[in-house]
Write an enzyme that holds these catalytic residues in place. Structure first.
Site, PDB file in Angstrom:
ATOM      1  N   THR A  16       0.841  -1.205   0.000  1.00  0.00           N
ATOM      2  CA  THR A  16       0.000   0.000   0.000  1.00  0.00           C
ATOM      3  C   THR A  16       0.872   1.249   0.000  1.00  0.00           C
ATOM      4  OG1 THR A  16      -1.710  -1.173   1.214  1.00  0.00           O
ATOM      5  CG2 THR A  16      -1.825   1.225   1.280  1.00  0.00           C
ATOM      6  N   CYS A  44      -5.963 -12.560   4.941  1.00  0.00           N
ATOM      7  CA  CYS A  44      -7.265 -12.744   5.587  1.00  0.00           C
ATOM      8  C   CYS A  44      -8.076 -13.862   4.927  1.00  0.00           C
ATOM      9  CB  CYS A  44      -8.054 -11.437   5.554  1.00  0.00           C
ATOM     10  SG  CYS A  44      -7.067 -10.040   6.120  1.00  0.00           S
ATOM     11  N   THR A 275       9.012   7.060  13.062  1.00  0.00           N
ATOM     12  CA  THR A 275       9.634   6.431  14.234  1.00  0.00           C
ATOM     13  C   THR A 275      10.503   7.471  14.949  1.00  0.00           C
ATOM     14  OG1 THR A 275      11.632   5.783  13.057  1.00  0.00           O
ATOM     15  CG2 THR A 275       9.771   4.240  12.954  1.00  0.00           C
ATOM     16  N   PRO A 278      13.741  10.450  12.194  1.00  0.00           N
ATOM     17  CA  PRO A 278      12.856  11.208  11.294  1.00  0.00           C
ATOM     18  C   PRO A 278      12.843  10.716   9.850  1.00  0.00           C
ATOM     19  CG  PRO A 278      14.731  12.537  12.010  1.00  0.00           C
ATOM     20  CD  PRO A 278      14.775  11.276  12.803  1.00  0.00           C
ATOM     21  N   LYS A 436     -37.077   1.589  13.534  1.00  0.00           N
ATOM     22  CA  LYS A 436     -36.108   1.869  14.611  1.00  0.00           C
ATOM     23  C   LYS A 436     -34.986   0.860  14.406  1.00  0.00           C
ATOM     24  CE  LYS A 436     -39.676   2.984  18.023  1.00  0.00           C
ATOM     25  NZ  LYS A 436     -40.840   2.228  17.513  1.00  0.00           N
TER      26      LYS A 436
HETATM   27  P1  FAD Z   1       2.019  -8.313   6.771  1.00  0.00           P
HETATM   28  O1  FAD Z   1       0.828  -8.208   5.893  1.00  0.00           O
HETATM   29  O2  FAD Z   1       2.178  -9.540   7.610  1.00  0.00           O
HETATM   30  O3  FAD Z   1       3.297  -8.135   5.864  1.00  0.00           O
HETATM   31  C1  FAD Z   1       4.577  -8.119   6.398  1.00  0.00           C
HETATM   32  C2  FAD Z   1       5.528  -8.693   5.368  1.00  0.00           C
HETATM   33  O4  FAD Z   1       6.817  -8.248   5.694  1.00  0.00           O
HETATM   34  C3  FAD Z   1       5.582 -10.207   5.388  1.00  0.00           C
HETATM   35  O5  FAD Z   1       5.232 -10.736   4.126  1.00  0.00           O
HETATM   36  C4  FAD Z   1       7.026 -10.535   5.753  1.00  0.00           C
HETATM   37  O6  FAD Z   1       7.534 -11.630   5.024  1.00  0.00           O
HETATM   38  C5  FAD Z   1       7.740  -9.264   5.348  1.00  0.00           C
HETATM   39  N1  FAD Z   1       8.958  -9.036   6.115  1.00  0.00           N
HETATM   40  C6  FAD Z   1       9.119  -9.057   7.465  1.00  0.00           C
HETATM   41  N2  FAD Z   1      10.377  -8.761   7.787  1.00  0.00           N
HETATM   42  C7  FAD Z   1      11.037  -8.554   6.633  1.00  0.00           C
HETATM   43  C8  FAD Z   1      12.380  -8.234   6.327  1.00  0.00           C
HETATM   44  N3  FAD Z   1      13.279  -8.049   7.294  1.00  0.00           N
HETATM   45  N4  FAD Z   1      12.728  -8.094   5.040  1.00  0.00           N
HETATM   46  C9  FAD Z   1      11.808  -8.271   4.047  1.00  0.00           C
HETATM   47  N5  FAD Z   1      10.535  -8.583   4.280  1.00  0.00           N
HETATM   48  C10 FAD Z   1      10.151  -8.712   5.552  1.00  0.00           C
HETATM   49  N6  FAD Z   1      -6.974  -8.622   9.548  1.00  0.00           N
HETATM   50  C11 FAD Z   1      -8.205  -8.120   9.387  1.00  0.00           C
HETATM   51  O7  FAD Z   1      -8.383  -6.900   9.545  1.00  0.00           O
HETATM   52  N7  FAD Z   1      -9.270  -8.908   9.069  1.00  0.00           N
HETATM   53  C12 FAD Z   1      -9.128 -10.252   8.878  1.00  0.00           C
HETATM   54  O8  FAD Z   1     -10.108 -10.952   8.552  1.00  0.00           O
HETATM   55  C13 FAD Z   1      -7.854 -10.817   9.044  1.00  0.00           C
HETATM   56  N8  FAD Z   1      -7.663 -12.151   8.881  1.00  0.00           N
HETATM   57  C14 FAD Z   1      -6.404 -12.661   8.984  1.00  0.00           C
HETATM   58  C15 FAD Z   1      -6.217 -14.021   8.807  1.00  0.00           C
HETATM   59  C16 FAD Z   1      -4.962 -14.571   8.903  1.00  0.00           C
HETATM   60  C17 FAD Z   1      -4.769 -16.035   8.711  1.00  0.00           C
HETATM   61  C18 FAD Z   1      -3.838 -13.737   9.173  1.00  0.00           C
HETATM   62  C19 FAD Z   1      -2.463 -14.304   9.272  1.00  0.00           C
HETATM   63  C20 FAD Z   1      -4.019 -12.383   9.388  1.00  0.00           C
HETATM   64  C21 FAD Z   1      -5.305 -11.836   9.298  1.00  0.00           C
HETATM   65  N9  FAD Z   1      -5.515 -10.467   9.500  1.00  0.00           N
HETATM   66  C22 FAD Z   1      -6.780  -9.952   9.370  1.00  0.00           C
HETATM   67  C23 FAD Z   1      -4.417  -9.571   9.888  1.00  0.00           C
HETATM   68  C24 FAD Z   1      -3.867  -8.814   8.701  1.00  0.00           C
HETATM   69  O9  FAD Z   1      -3.513  -9.715   7.696  1.00  0.00           O
HETATM   70  C25 FAD Z   1      -2.662  -8.019   9.167  1.00  0.00           C
HETATM   71  O10 FAD Z   1      -3.064  -7.113  10.152  1.00  0.00           O
HETATM   72  C26 FAD Z   1      -2.007  -7.244   8.033  1.00  0.00           C
HETATM   73  O11 FAD Z   1      -1.613  -8.089   6.999  1.00  0.00           O
HETATM   74  C27 FAD Z   1      -0.790  -6.495   8.582  1.00  0.00           C
HETATM   75  O12 FAD Z   1      -0.103  -5.868   7.540  1.00  0.00           O
HETATM   76  P2  FAD Z   1       1.471  -5.626   7.661  1.00  0.00           P
HETATM   77  O13 FAD Z   1       1.870  -5.008   6.382  1.00  0.00           O
HETATM   78  O14 FAD Z   1       1.776  -4.955   8.925  1.00  0.00           O
HETATM   79  O15 FAD Z   1       2.092  -7.092   7.785  1.00  0.00           O
END
Ligand code: FAD
Length: 565
Positions: A16, A44, A275, A278, A436
């Site tokens: 995103t 998800c 974080t 900056p 309602k």
């Molecule tokens: P992520 O989407 O987990 O992405 C992080 C990525 O960073 C990973 O692919 C990882 O490999 C990569 N990464 C980490 N460290 C490094 C590194 N050092 N170098 C390179 N790459 C790295 N949320 C909802 O709101 N509704 C739902 O129904 C829902 N269902 C879910 C079901 C499941 C099974 C799971 C696992 C999660 C669900 N979630 C749901 C939660 C949601 O998917 C997460 O909150 C969301 O994806 C978080 O986004 P993020 O970018 O922080 O992390």
């Protein structure tokens, strides 16, 4: 000179942020590193792929590295793990997972979106081949392959949060006898216990064995099957276990780089998602943000906040000022035929933070009952006793739960009170709602409490009264007692006959009235209080009683007397 933006993580937050940054700055150099082989996939949707409801694995892949790179002119590097951040020289060290080669990449701005990893407690035997976590596509491939090839008969799910319960449904869907083990006395921590109790009943109806207040002590192998030993000294023999006991923020890089972390390990950020450095932003499951109700730091591992924070971080990284105000933790989950949703604070979080609150329970139909297919929903509202400000809401039901929780989340976000909920003009036609709406009704009941038109008590408060001076009065119809069940210790006078019986009632006693869901109890309260009786109405009626019963009996022997048990 063009900004060079480096992003760590390529799923919800990372992808995103990359797309947003490109939309804002056509000239920027954008590089996105992802440790795994997939980007922007549907985490998800994974439980539904395992269940077979999502039939096609490709449907989980919202895009691929080449297509994403072409569309957004982003240098997408999959199978590349960032292993270190050199803040002084503004560069990251990257390891190619396939070749083992490492290299450095400089940045002007860095966005961390590494997510959170499933907790794996140090329990004996935890590395057994039949124990699985679920975070990404390879995890779901492994689980699906195991089920397809080994045809497991029994499974144990450890942890009854959102993912645990979605997986329970998935495994039952695959014909596997499923037990859910949970250390807490309830499933789904964001719910309060009496609301979770409705989910407990439904899980049991669907054949799920629910074992609460029980933890795992070890895993062993017995003749190729997995034995899960528990704190209650049981040995649960199964073929497959899913570990879903929560997640922890992936904070190693941030920690090693000396960025500030919160108490529970979330990366600290300001409203701009910046974080303590900056030039570095962080978003998603890895960060700590402000709880909009309490104002305190919290972590919300959900896709919605991750997506919004990513847009905001990209805005700021590309020079456009933009802020994230905080989170309500609004969530919804399908548990078999139920929809379970919550937003804002619950009793546990308000008590912990010593925030005063009142609660109301209402049970409404999803749409006008004369139009076929209406389904009930139970709404619990938490609101401020001083000004009626809505602090939190929980809804369990079926059709229409999702839209009501969204209205309530919007109300909390907009600082609305229960008086606003009374007035909200929501769309109505018989197939969709009632004149309602359930949200209006929740507002009416809560506002009645504040205006003194209703003096409620809650089932768990029954223990404060003794049968010497108090009468539990059931005002439902006779046939309802036969079909829905009754409380042996209660006196029964249907609401329609109550006026005739008033002269026979002992005015020296307290009366605690209830009906099926609360409305007739409220009418009985209005009637009796205006005729000089000392009366209170039990919030949520018999339906809430069914949810609260188990807990009340456990907590208080006095309640057992009341209930005739
Ligand atoms: P992520 O989407 O987990 O992405 C992080 C990525 O960073 C990973 O692919 C990882 O490999 C990569 N990464 C980490 N460290 C490094 C590194 N050092 N170098 C390179 N790459 C790295 N949320 C909802 O709101 N509704 C739902 O129904 C829902 N269902 C879910 C079901 C499941 C099974 C799971 C696992 C999660 C669900 N979630 C749901 C939660 C949601 O998917 C997460 O909150 C969301 O994806 C978080 O986004 P993020 O970018 O922080 O992390």
């Amino acid at each position: 000179m063009a900004t060079k933006l480096v992003i760590i993580g390529g799923v919800a937050g990372g992808a995103t942020a990359a797309a947003r940054a490109r939309r804002l700055d056509e000239h920027a150099e954008i590089i996105m590193f992802e440790r795994g082989e997939h980007i922007s996939f549907a985490n998800c949707g994974l439980p539904y792929y395992i269940s077979g409801v999502i039939e096609n694995r490709d449907d989980l892949l919202l895009t691929n590295p080449v297509a994403f790179g072409d569309r957004y002119y982003v240098d997408v590097r999959v199978n590349c793990e960032v292993v270190g951040i050199d803040r002084l020289n503004k560069q990251v060290k990257v390891r190619n997972q396939l070749t083992g080669e490492t290299f450095d990449e400089s940045y002007d701005k860095l966005i961390l979106a590494p997510g959170a990893e499933p907790l794996k407690p140090p329990i004996k035997g935890i590395d057994h081949e039949s124990i699985f976590n679920l975070r990404n596509i390879p995890d779901s491939d492994r689980i699906k392959k195991f089920i397809d090839e080994r045809q497991p008969r029994a499974a144990v799910i450890i942890g009854a949060g959102f993912i645990g319960l979605e997986m329970a449904e998935a495994l039952v869907h695959r014909g596997i006898k499923t037990t859910v083990l949970e250390k807490l006395p309830q499933v789904m921590a964001p719910l309060d216990q009496e609301m979770a109790a409705i989910v407990h009943g439904h899980l049991k109806e669907k054949g799920v064995e629910l074992d609460l207040e029980n933890g795992v002590t070890g895993f062993t192998d017995k003749d190729g099957r997995l034995v899960v030993s528990t704190e209650k000294n049981q040995d649960l023999v199964c073929d497959l276990a899913i570990l879903s006991v929560g997640v922890r923020p992936e904070n190693r890089l941030a920690k090693e780089a000396g960025l500030a972390l919160g108490e529970r390990g979330g990366i600290k950020v300001d409203a701009a998602m910046r974080t303590s450095d900056p030039n570095i932003y962080a978003v998603g499951d890895a960060v700590e943000v402000k709880d909009l109700v309490t104002g305190l730091p919290t972590m919300t591992p959900l896709a919605g906040p991750a997506n919004k924070q990513a847009r905001i971080a990209a805005d700021n990284a590309m020079g456009r000022l933009s802020t994230f105000s905080g989170t309500l933790g609004t969530a919804v989950v399908k548990v078999f035929d139920l929809t379970v949703a919550s937003t804002g604070a619950n009793e546990k979080s308000l008590n912990a933070k010593k925030v005063p609150y009142l609660t109301s329970y209402t049970h409404s139909n999803s749409h006008a009952t004369y139009y076929p297919g209406a389904q009930w929903m139970s709404i619990k509202l938490l609101f401020s006793p001083s000004n009626g400000k809505v602090l939190g809401a929980q809804i369990v039901g079926q059709e229409g739960v999702d839209k009501r929780i969204d209205v309530l989340a919007t109300a909390i976000y907009a600082n609305m009170s229960v008086y606003d909920l009374e007035e909200l003009e929501l769309a109505y036609a018989p197939p969709y709602s009632s004149a309602k709406d359930p949200v209006n009704v929740a507002g009416f009941v809560a506002a009645n409490m504040l205006k003194g038109d209703l003096d409620p008590i809650f089932w768990h408060e029954l223990a404060r009264y003794t049968q010497d001076d108090t009468i539990l009065l059931d005002v439902r119809q006779v046939d309802e007692l036969e079909t829905a069940g009754k409380i042996e210790g209660a006196r029964h006078i249907p609401l329609g006959e109550l006026r005739e019986w008033l002269d026979d009632l002992d005015r020296s006693k307290n009366y605690l009235v209830f009906c099926a869901i609360g409305y007739r109890g409220y009418l009985a309260y209005r009637l009796m209080s205006q005729r000089g009786f000392n009366v209170k109405s039990i919030s949520g009626g018999y339906k809430t009683y069914l949810g609260s019963k188990e807990q009340m009996m456990k907590e208080s022997p006095q309640t057992k007397l009341w209930l005739g048990e």
